[in-house]
Design a protein around this motif. Structure first.
Motif, PDB file in Angstrom:
ATOM      1  N   ILE A 136     -37.208-133.170 -16.562  1.00  0.00           N
ATOM      2  CA  ILE A 136     -37.319-134.543 -16.077  1.00  0.00           C
ATOM      3  C   ILE A 136     -38.225-134.580 -14.843  1.00  0.00           C
ATOM      4  O   ILE A 136     -39.085-135.453 -14.710  1.00  0.00           O
ATOM      5  N   LEU A 137     -38.030-133.599 -13.946  1.00  0.00           N
ATOM      6  CA  LEU A 137     -38.833-133.598 -12.718  1.00  0.00           C
ATOM      7  C   LEU A 137     -40.324-133.424 -13.027  1.00  0.00           C
ATOM      8  O   LEU A 137     -41.172-134.071 -12.421  1.00  0.00           O
ATOM      9  N   TYR A 138     -40.642-132.560 -13.989  1.00  0.00           N
ATOM     10  CA  TYR A 138     -42.051-132.290 -14.292  1.00  0.00           C
ATOM     11  C   TYR A 138     -42.716-133.488 -14.972  1.00  0.00           C
ATOM     12  O   TYR A 138     -43.792-133.917 -14.570  1.00  0.00           O
ATOM     13  N   THR A 139     -42.048-134.011 -15.998  1.00  0.00           N
ATOM     14  CA  THR A 139     -42.668-135.141 -16.698  1.00  0.00           C
ATOM     15  C   THR A 139     -42.724-136.363 -15.781  1.00  0.00           C
ATOM     16  O   THR A 139     -43.708-137.101 -15.768  1.00  0.00           O
ATOM     17  N   GLY A 140     -41.655-136.543 -14.993  1.00  0.00           N
ATOM     18  CA  GLY A 140     -41.636-137.649 -14.041  1.00  0.00           C
ATOM     19  C   GLY A 140     -42.751-137.527 -13.018  1.00  0.00           C
ATOM     20  O   GLY A 140     -43.407-138.513 -12.674  1.00  0.00           O
ATOM     21  N   PHE A 141     -42.973-136.303 -12.567  1.00  0.00           N
ATOM     22  CA  PHE A 141     -44.026-136.060 -11.571  1.00  0.00           C
ATOM     23  C   PHE A 141     -45.381-136.502 -12.119  1.00  0.00           C
ATOM     24  O   PHE A 141     -46.148-137.194 -11.444  1.00  0.00           O
ATOM     25  N   MET A 142     -45.639-136.105 -13.345  1.00  0.00           N
ATOM     26  CA  MET A 142     -46.941-136.458 -13.936  1.00  0.00           C
ATOM     27  C   MET A 142     -47.083-137.977 -14.026  1.00  0.00           C
ATOM     28  O   MET A 142     -48.118-138.533 -13.671  1.00  0.00           O
ATOM     29  N   ALA A 143     -46.019-138.632 -14.482  1.00  0.00           N
ATOM     30  CA  ALA A 143     -46.082-140.089 -14.637  1.00  0.00           C
ATOM     31  C   ALA A 143     -46.296-140.755 -13.277  1.00  0.00           C
ATOM     32  O   ALA A 143     -47.157-141.646 -13.144  1.00  0.00           O
ATOM     33  N   ILE A 144     -45.551-140.302 -12.277  1.00  0.00           N
ATOM     34  CA  ILE A 144     -45.643-140.939 -10.950  1.00  0.00           C
ATOM     35  C   ILE A 144     -47.036-140.736 -10.362  1.00  0.00           C
ATOM     36  O   ILE A 144     -47.641-141.663  -9.813  1.00  0.00           O
ATOM     37  N   VAL A 145     -47.568-139.518 -10.497  1.00  0.00           N
ATOM     38  CA  VAL A 145     -48.877-139.242  -9.898  1.00  0.00           C
ATOM     39  C   VAL A 145     -49.970-140.023 -10.619  1.00  0.00           C
ATOM     40  O   VAL A 145     -50.915-140.509  -9.983  1.00  0.00           O
TER      41      VAL A 145
END
Lengths: 418, 250
Positions: free
Chosen positions: A144-153
């Motif tokens: 979740i943290l990795y995919t979320g990071f990509m989306a947020i960035v």
């Protein structure tokens, strides 16, 4: 200070196509290695039932840490208000996403059954209404943290590049900054929560990984930035170079502090009853030599000298320091990930332990070529996507000459201060 | 996939009814095995009223004897390629030599079927799971082969299937993780739980160093022996409350 115009790279020279071609070949070779691993099985790697995470993880964890660190320049600009870094924020965001993609690609291709990934975790997290059945896995949280990071960035980048959305860039920048801290903490805790292994069971691994991310990410950023400017004839002045150099030096020094505290704590406390510190620091094994030569000398002391001592002014010194930091980072991951597994777990204190899987001994490991090629392929994915993005998105300032970056920059003053 | 599951379900139901009828017809009521009293129908869920476990008396375990290992791997279709570092090893013999006294002990070592298994905690897909009756298993269809469970296991009890597998008896899969199932197919036997293959082999060799049974049932031999003589957990400091216990270890 005027805001520099952001433009895309031209990318039509033969050298450009050569570079992209080489990267594509490396990616293809990496994927081919992974396909072989899935066809023949992991038997063609150097991994065993004792060393279950091998060289692909060394590259993957390194890249994942570096990814969140690559966002530093953007965070410094938007969260901490240092406007000098603002023109470089979009490149920083793009790199953080592409490096993460490279790292995750390795991680996924190294799985035994990556195809099972398609249907399982999604159901765990998004279609499960029973909280008691949610995964306790740090790995699961990290997905979740990795995919979320990509989306947020990506949203952060969008808000930064599109003028009418600029007002949202700061709040989402703060959010991205907090998220990346969580991401690196999560990556550190993959190891920090492994209570059974004496090399890992330490909460300090989480903040240490955050500081390491600053170091690796900035080194990666510098190694993309300088060639991108010098190969395309854009101007990159000393004002920016010197700032990046100092920043890298401070980050390397901070990482050194954490490494010292980690090893002192482990040496001093009861945790060392297993002898893990002697093994890592003073053992007759590749991990000790990699620690001292790779991690400490090449990855820490030489970059410290090159970035903080007054004698090294050329940007060549910064490039060498950044390359050495990356070699040091890979060394550190090798020592942590593989060295930590090679040392036997303390199952029967006070006894010599013999078994068919060598429970009581040091587990041997040597990386196979397929593992290395998969790791290099991941790095190539990160670079290929970054260069591609620089060619299609207007993210690079046309000039980072001193007069554009910092009108008050005075080389003479800089020399005197040094 | 769904059809396969249905077919498997029908097959299980058919087999269990056939075996149930056959058992009823062939075993006279007076000679019913003790274990049948615990028998669970195939369609009934496992229950937390049971906690299956193993007890090993290290003083009776013979150095050099490998009968439990051979029996386990034969029972579960785990074959060796002669490369122990990468072969699946569900159970292994461990030889301990006291560093001070030189006292030598031997014991079989396998998944310890923890009550709080670290492998289950770290699994991102819940493929590593613990049944209500305490048996720790891997769902091969959900396992992505990340090996995080192997990193977390304090006992090196799990194996990654490094090579294509042939001659499977129970489902195995290249690229997935596996370990001792406490012969779960015997536990779920419609005729009632049976001893694990390792325990049977140890008894057949005459060493009688291993016991299998329900730790929650005070009438079982394993419970009575544990009550009388106690039992140690390996790495008890981790507080995992293992289902496998050892006697005469220290």
């Amino acid at each position: 200070m005027k805001t520099p115009r952001l433009t895309e790279l031209e990318g039509r020279s033969p050298q450009f196509f050569l570079l992209m071609g080489v990267l594509l070949v490396l990616i293809a070779v990496g994927i081919y290695s992974a396909l072989l691993m899935h066809g023949e099985g992991h038997i063609i790697t150097g991994m065993t039932n004792r060393i279950v995470w091998g060289t692909p993880h060394v590259f993957a964890v390194f890249l994942i840490i570096a990814a969140s660190g690559a966002l530093n320049v953007a965070s410094i600009a938007s969260v901490f208000g240092r406007s000098i870094y603002k023109p470089l924020a979009p490149l920083s965001m793009v790199l953080s996403v592409t490096i993460l993609v490279g790292g995750l690609a390795i991680l996924i291709l190294d799985l035994g059954r990556p195809e099972h990934l398609l249907d399982v975790p999604v159901t765990q997290f998004f279609f499960n209404t029973k909280p008691e059945q949610w995964s306790h896995s740090v790995f699961g949280w990290n997905m979740i943290l990795y995919t979320g990071f990509m989306a947020i960035v990506i949203v952060y980048l969008w808000m930064t590049l599109v003028k009418r959305h600029n007002k949202y860039a700061k709040p989402i920048g703060v959010f991205a900054f907090v998220w990346r801290l969580a991401l690196t903490t999560g990556t550190g805790l993959i190891f920090g929560f492994l209570v059974a292994r004496p090399a890992y069971d330490a909460a300090i691994l989480a903040p240490m990984f955050i500081v390491l991310s600053f170091v690796y990410g900035l080194a990666f950023f510098i190694l993309v930035l300088i060639p991108a400017y010098s190969w395309t004839g854009r101007e990159l002045g000393d004002a920016m170079i010197n700032r990046l150099k100092k920043l890298l030096g401070i980050f390397v020094a901070s990482a050194l502090y954490f490494v010292i505290v980690l090893h002192l704590t482990s040496s001093y406390s009861a945790a060392n009853a297993s002898g893990i510190e002697q093994f890592i620091l003073f053992g007759d094994n590749p991990y000790s030599s990699t620690f001292w030569i790779g991690q400490m000398l090449i990855g820490t002391l030489i970059p410290l000298g090159l970035t903080l001592l007054p004698g090294f002014k050329s940007r060549g010194a910064l490039i060498v320091a950044s390359i050495f930091v990356i070699i040091g980072g890979l060394s550190q991951m090798y020592v942590t990930i593989i060295g930590g597994q090679a040392y036997p777990m303390p199952m029967f204190p006070g006894k010599e332990v013999e078994s068919i899987i060598n429970d009581g001994g040091i587990a041997p490991y040597s990386a196979s070529i397929y593992e290395i090629l998969l790791g290099v392929g991941g790095v190539a994915i990160a670079l290929f996507l970054a260069i591609f993005a620089m060619n299609v998105l207007r993210i690079l300032p046309e000039s980072l000459a001193d007069k554009d970056v910092d009108p008050h920059y005075d080389p003479a003053k800089e020399t005197a201060a040094a | 996939m769904k059809n396969d599951n249905n077919i498997n379900q029908y097959r299980r139901q058919f087999l269990s009814s056939v075996t149930g009828v056959a058992a009823g017809l062939t075993i006279a009521p007076g000679v019913l095995l003790n274990t049948v009293a615990h028998a669970k129908q195939a369609d009934q869920p496992v229950s937390s009223k049971n906690r299956w476990g193993l007890l090993i008396d290290t003083s009776k375990c013979a150095t050099g004897c490998n009968a439990c290992v051979t029996a386990c791997h034969k029972e579960n279709g785990v074959s060796s390629t002669g490369r122990p570092a990468t072969d699946a090893v569900w159970i292994r013999k461990v030889k301990l030599t006291d560093k001070v006294t030189g006292h030598v002990q031997s014991l079989p070592f396998m998944c310890q079927h923890c009550e709080k298994p670290p492998c289950v905690d770290v699994c991102p897909t819940n493929a590593s799971m613990k049944r209500d009756d305490g048996v720790v298993l891997v769902d091969k269809h959900a396992c992505i082969g990340c090996r995080y469970c192997m990193m977390a296991c304090p006992y090196n009890a799990r194996s990654f299937v490094h090579e294509p597998v042939t001659d499977q008896i129970y489902p195995r899969g290249q690229g997935t993780v596996e370990s001792c199932t406490m012969c779960v197919h015997r536990i779920d036997d419609p005729e009632g739980p049976r001893n694990t293959a390792c325990v049977d082999a140890c008894n057949a060799e005459g060493h009688k160093a291993m016991w299998f049974g329900d730790l929650k049932d005070p009438s079982t031999e394993i419970s009575q022996r544990l009550k009388q003589y106690g039992g140690e957990q390996i790495r008890a400091d981790l507080g995992l409350n293992t289902g496998v216990r050892y006697q005469n270890l220290s």
